[in-house]
Design an enzyme around this catalytic site. Structure first.
Site, PDB file in Angstrom:
ATOM      1  CG  LEU A 143      -1.957  -1.059   1.417  1.00 45.59           C
ATOM      2  CD1 LEU A 143      -2.702  -0.839   2.735  1.00 45.59           C
ATOM      3  CD2 LEU A 143      -2.922  -1.060   0.251  1.00 45.59           C
ATOM      4  CE  LYS A 200       5.811   9.083   1.646  1.00 47.87           C
ATOM      5  NZ  LYS A 200       7.112   9.421   1.021  1.00 47.87           N
ATOM      6  CG  PHE A 243       6.727   4.736  10.214  1.00 46.54           C
ATOM      7  CD1 PHE A 243       7.482   4.678   9.055  1.00 46.54           C
ATOM      8  CD2 PHE A 243       5.466   4.148  10.214  1.00 46.54           C
ATOM      9  CE1 PHE A 243       7.005   4.042   7.919  1.00 46.54           C
ATOM     10  CE2 PHE A 243       4.973   3.510   9.088  1.00 46.54           C
ATOM     11  CZ  PHE A 243       5.746   3.451   7.935  1.00 46.54           C
ATOM     12  NE  ARG A 247       5.835  13.780   9.286  1.00 42.70           N
ATOM     13  CZ  ARG A 247       6.746  13.503  10.210  1.00 42.70           C
ATOM     14  NH1 ARG A 247       6.696  14.107  11.407  1.00 42.70           N
ATOM     15  NH2 ARG A 247       7.695  12.632   9.954  1.00 42.70           N
ATOM     16  CG  ASP A 251      17.759  -5.022  15.162  1.00 43.45           C
ATOM     17  OD1 ASP A 251      17.585  -3.954  15.780  1.00 43.45           O
ATOM     18  OD2 ASP A 251      18.246  -5.072  14.022  1.00 43.45           O
TER      19      ASP A 251
END
Length: 324
Positions: A64, A67, A89, A96, A161
């Site tokens: 997808l 934006k 993120f 945003r 990680d």
């Protein structure tokens, strides 16, 4: 039936820690949909795509463009029917895009929304880029992994990680328990650096007692009983005979009763040199076979490609699932 059957998870993460987290949930039965940009997860560009293949088994991959209006609409529709959303993120990016916690909560009030971060959204480093080596360094863990000259050594596997991935899946499971008990969704955040600092708990307690900043002597290679030794063919073996009974077994096997009182002799001492020679008298494979017949906390240091040759792994069948 697996414990997470019918739990639906949206994975909006890249590279290793986030995908590893949700893969663990998939292994427990969760239905995981991984949202990737049209060009795919950037992990495809590393190690010939091995990172992506290793950490995304059992998931449905959906591409997808978040934006675009179409991409946003499709994600919003999936949010309506999901139990968990995991994103990794930098702080503020999801807001945003229109999918911060408040916006997602308005779509699905019962959702568990987890943000996986490097440093935490309220850290002065929160908006900085970061990777495994940074988390190891800032948490103090890297200072405890040194070569013979005291220089920190880069691990050949991404310890932070993976540890962060475990912490995220654990936090999500706890949030799901809360939801089942109270019927409420929640917003949680996990910092990988904070997670790694928890690995320092014993060291920090040791330091608070006014002792060394360089680890706990019994387990840092300072003593002969807990150390790494080279074999005849240039490979290595790990001896971890901390308890007296194991050290006694080792001394009896070596036919060296004079070593019995030297369990905590310092490395580089005369007895250390003697033990070095003892281990160097046999090959790695010979020591591997000995480790299967003796009980003094002896294990061969193995490469990943060799694991399925060891009876521990061949008897448990665990490597089969890791390779699928």
């Amino acid at each position: 039936m697996k414990p997470l059957d019918q739990i639906r998870v949206l994975d909006i993460t890249y590279y290793l820690p986030g995908p590893f987290s949700t893969m663990r949930l998939a292994e427990m039965g969760a239905d995981v949909v991984k949202i990737e940009p049209p060009e795919g997860d950037p992990a495809f560009s590393m190690s010939g795509g091995a990172i992506h293949r290793a950490n995304n088994r059992g998931k449905v991959i959906v591409h997808l463009d978040l934006k675009t209006a179409s991409g946003k609409e499709q994600l919003a529709e999936r949010i309506k029917h999901s139990d968990v959303l995991l994103e990794s993120f930098r702080p503020g990016v999801m807001e945003r895009l229109g999918f911060g916690y408040e916006e997602v909560k308005a779509i699905n009030p019962s959702i568990v929304y987890c943000s996986m971060t490097g440093y935490g959204s309220d850290s002065p480093l929160g908006n900085f880029g970061s990777h495994d080596l940074n988390y190891l360094a800032l948490s103090g863990v890297l200072s405890q992994i040194q070569d013979s000259k005291g220089k920190p050594v880069i691990p050949k596997t991404t310890l932070a990680d993976y540890a962060g991935g475990f912490a995220v899946s654990e936090s999500i499971l706890a949030a799901l328990v809360l939801r089942f008990r109270k019927g409420e969704g929640s917003k949680i955040e996990v910092s990988i650096t904070d997670t790694m600092a928890k690995f320092q708990g014993t060291n920090l307690e040791y330091l608070a007692s006014g002792l060394s900043d360089h680890g706990i002597p019994e387990i840092d290679g300072s003593y002969v009983a807990y150390n790494i030794y080279e074999t005849k063919d240039g490979r290595y073996i790990a001896l971890a005979a901390l308890e007296l009974k194991f050290w006694t077994n080792f001394c009896e096997f070596a036919k060296r009763p004079d070593w019995q009182a030297m369990q905590f002799e310092l490395a580089e001492s005369e007895v250390h040199q003697q033990i070095d020679l003892f281990f160097a008298s046999l090959s790695w494979e010979e020591w591997l076979n000995i480790s299967l017949e003796t009980d003094f906390c002896l294990t061969p240091i193995m490469y990943p490609s060799e694991l399925d040759q060891h009876p521990h792994w061949s008897s448990r069948g665990k490597l089969v699932s890791l390779k699928q």
